[in-house]
Design a protein around this motif. Structure first.
Motif, short mmCIF file in Angstrom:
data_model
loop_
_atom_site.label_atom_id
_atom_site.label_comp_id
_atom_site.label_asym_id
_atom_site.label_seq_id
_atom_site.Cartn_x
_atom_site.Cartn_y
_atom_site.Cartn_z
N TYR A 183 -4.67 5.68 1.84
CA TYR A 183 -3.79 4.74 1.12
C TYR A 183 -4.56 3.86 0.13
O TYR A 183 -5.78 3.79 0.16
CB TYR A 183 -2.98 3.87 2.11
CG TYR A 183 -2.23 4.70 3.12
CD1 TYR A 183 -0.99 5.23 2.80
CD2 TYR A 183 -2.79 4.98 4.36
CE1 TYR A 183 -0.31 6.03 3.71
CE2 TYR A 183 -2.12 5.78 5.28
CZ TYR A 183 -0.88 6.30 4.96
OH TYR A 183 -0.24 7.08 5.86
N HIS A 184 -3.82 3.22 -0.75
CA HIS A 184 -4.38 2.26 -1.70
C HIS A 184 -3.26 1.28 -2.05
O HIS A 184 -2.09 1.55 -1.79
CB HIS A 184 -4.91 2.96 -2.96
CG HIS A 184 -3.85 3.68 -3.72
ND1 HIS A 184 -3.45 4.96 -3.42
CD2 HIS A 184 -3.06 3.28 -4.74
CE1 HIS A 184 -2.47 5.33 -4.24
NE2 HIS A 184 -2.21 4.32 -5.06
N GLY A 185 -3.64 0.15 -2.65
CA GLY A 185 -2.66 -0.91 -2.86
C GLY A 185 -2.33 -1.15 -4.32
O GLY A 185 -3.08 -0.77 -5.22
N HIS A 186 -1.18 -1.78 -4.53
CA HIS A 186 -0.77 -2.22 -5.87
C HIS A 186 -0.17 -3.61 -5.77
O HIS A 186 0.44 -3.96 -4.76
CB HIS A 186 0.30 -1.30 -6.46
CG HIS A 186 -0.19 0.06 -6.80
ND1 HIS A 186 -0.98 0.32 -7.90
CD2 HIS A 186 -0.02 1.25 -6.17
CE1 HIS A 186 -1.26 1.61 -7.95
NE2 HIS A 186 -0.69 2.21 -6.90
N ASN A 187 -0.32 -4.36 -6.88
CA ASN A 187 0.42 -5.61 -7.05
C ASN A 187 1.63 -5.27 -7.90
O ASN A 187 1.53 -5.17 -9.11
CB ASN A 187 -0.43 -6.66 -7.74
CG ASN A 187 -1.62 -7.05 -6.91
OD1 ASN A 187 -1.50 -7.30 -5.72
ND2 ASN A 187 -2.79 -7.11 -7.53
N LYS A 235 -6.24 11.05 -6.92
CA LYS A 235 -6.68 9.92 -6.08
C LYS A 235 -5.51 9.26 -5.36
O LYS A 235 -5.69 8.68 -4.29
CB LYS A 235 -7.34 8.85 -6.95
CG LYS A 235 -8.72 9.19 -7.44
CD LYS A 235 -9.36 7.91 -7.94
CE LYS A 235 -9.80 8.03 -9.37
NZ LYS A 235 -10.40 6.79 -9.88
N CYS A 236 -4.33 9.33 -5.97
CA CYS A 236 -3.15 8.68 -5.37
C CYS A 236 -2.72 9.37 -4.08
O CYS A 236 -1.89 8.84 -3.35
CB CYS A 236 -1.99 8.65 -6.36
SG CYS A 236 -2.36 7.66 -7.81
N ASN A 237 -3.29 10.56 -3.82
CA ASN A 237 -2.97 11.29 -2.59
C ASN A 237 -4.00 11.04 -1.49
O ASN A 237 -3.84 11.52 -0.37
CB ASN A 237 -2.86 12.79 -2.90
CG ASN A 237 -2.48 13.64 -1.70
OD1 ASN A 237 -3.23 14.52 -1.27
ND2 ASN A 237 -1.31 13.40 -1.14
N TYR A 262 6.67 -2.79 -12.50
CA TYR A 262 5.30 -2.53 -12.95
C TYR A 262 4.46 -2.16 -11.75
O TYR A 262 4.34 -2.96 -10.82
CB TYR A 262 4.69 -3.77 -13.61
CG TYR A 262 5.15 -4.03 -15.01
CD1 TYR A 262 6.40 -4.57 -15.27
CD2 TYR A 262 4.32 -3.72 -16.10
CE1 TYR A 262 6.81 -4.81 -16.56
CE2 TYR A 262 4.73 -3.96 -17.39
CZ TYR A 262 5.98 -4.50 -17.63
OH TYR A 262 6.39 -4.73 -18.92
N GLU A 263 3.87 -0.98 -11.77
CA GLU A 263 2.94 -0.60 -10.71
C GLU A 263 1.53 -1.05 -11.09
O GLU A 263 0.74 -1.45 -10.24
CB GLU A 263 2.97 0.91 -10.48
CG GLU A 263 2.20 1.33 -9.25
CD GLU A 263 2.46 2.78 -8.91
OE1 GLU A 263 3.17 3.04 -7.93
OE2 GLU A 263 1.96 3.64 -9.65
N THR A 264 1.22 -0.96 -12.39
CA THR A 264 0.00 -1.55 -12.95
C THR A 264 0.43 -2.23 -14.24
O THR A 264 1.59 -2.12 -14.65
CB THR A 264 -1.06 -0.48 -13.28
OG1 THR A 264 -0.60 0.30 -14.39
CG2 THR A 264 -1.32 0.43 -12.08
N ALA A 318 0.86 -1.19 0.00
CA ALA A 318 0.00 0.00 0.00
C ALA A 318 0.88 1.23 0.00
O ALA A 318 2.03 1.19 0.48
CB ALA A 318 -0.89 -0.01 1.23
N HIS A 319 0.37 2.30 -0.55
CA HIS A 319 1.09 3.56 -0.47
C HIS A 319 0.13 4.74 -0.65
O HIS A 319 -1.05 4.57 -0.96
CB HIS A 319 2.25 3.63 -1.49
CG HIS A 319 1.83 3.86 -2.90
ND1 HIS A 319 2.73 4.19 -3.90
CD2 HIS A 319 0.62 3.83 -3.51
CE1 HIS A 319 2.09 4.32 -5.04
NE2 HIS A 319 0.82 4.11 -4.85
N ARG A 320 0.69 5.90 -0.45
CA ARG A 320 0.01 7.15 -0.72
C ARG A 320 1.07 8.06 -1.32
O ARG A 320 2.17 8.19 -0.73
CB ARG A 320 -0.49 7.75 0.59
CG ARG A 320 -1.10 9.10 0.43
CD ARG A 320 -1.21 9.81 1.79
NE ARG A 320 -1.97 11.04 1.63
CZ ARG A 320 -1.95 12.05 2.49
NH1 ARG A 320 -1.22 11.95 3.60
NH2 ARG A 320 -2.65 13.13 2.28
NI NI Z 1 -0.63 4.13 -6.32
#
Ligand code: NI
Length: 138
Positions: free
Chosen positions: A41-45, A35-37, A126-128, A16-18
């Protein structure tokens, strides 16, 4: 002809990050990162590809033992970041904004000291599926 070759090891971690820069005001952060701020927080694979370039060893036929490389990545990167909140749980991103760019540079810095000087190292992160970074990029 040189027998230099590139080998690649893929690993992944979830985190997770912000995105939030200490150099910007709250309003500027909201405008810059959208939205990334968001504060919760939100997550990534994250998909990580570690490229090592070097000469094929005439005895082993390897550039590097991939088991050793895999264990190094797991120890230095995956165990450090997997299932963590990068902003809150890691020393590396206490003050550094955890963008894909900065994460790739940090990962390079974590692995580089453990690899022999004869190797070139490149990190692809790769973040996405559609957004990824490479470091270094020369
Ligand atoms: Ni992000």
């Amino acid at each position: 002809m040189s027998n230099r070759i590139a080998v690649f090891r893929k690993e992944h971690f979830n985190a997770a990050h912000r995105l939030h820069s200490l150099l910007l005001s709250d309003e500027e952060n909201a405008v810059t990162f959208g939205k990334c701020n968001y504060s919760n927080y939100h997550g990534h694979n994250y998909e990580l590809i570690v490229q090592v370039r070097g000469e094929v060893d005439p005895i082993t036929g390897y550039v590097i033992d991939m088991k050793v490389l895999s264990e190094l990545i797991k120890r230095e990167v995956v165990e450090r970041f997997d299932h963590k909140n990068l902003n809150l749980d890691t020393e590396e991103f206490k003050t550094l904004n955890p963008t894909a760019e900065n994460i790739a540079i940090v990962i390079h810095g974590l692995l580089r000291p453990h690899l022999d000087k004869r190797y070139d190292l490149k990190i692809t992160l790769y973040e996405t599926e559609r957004n990824y970074v490479e470091y270094p990029c020369e």
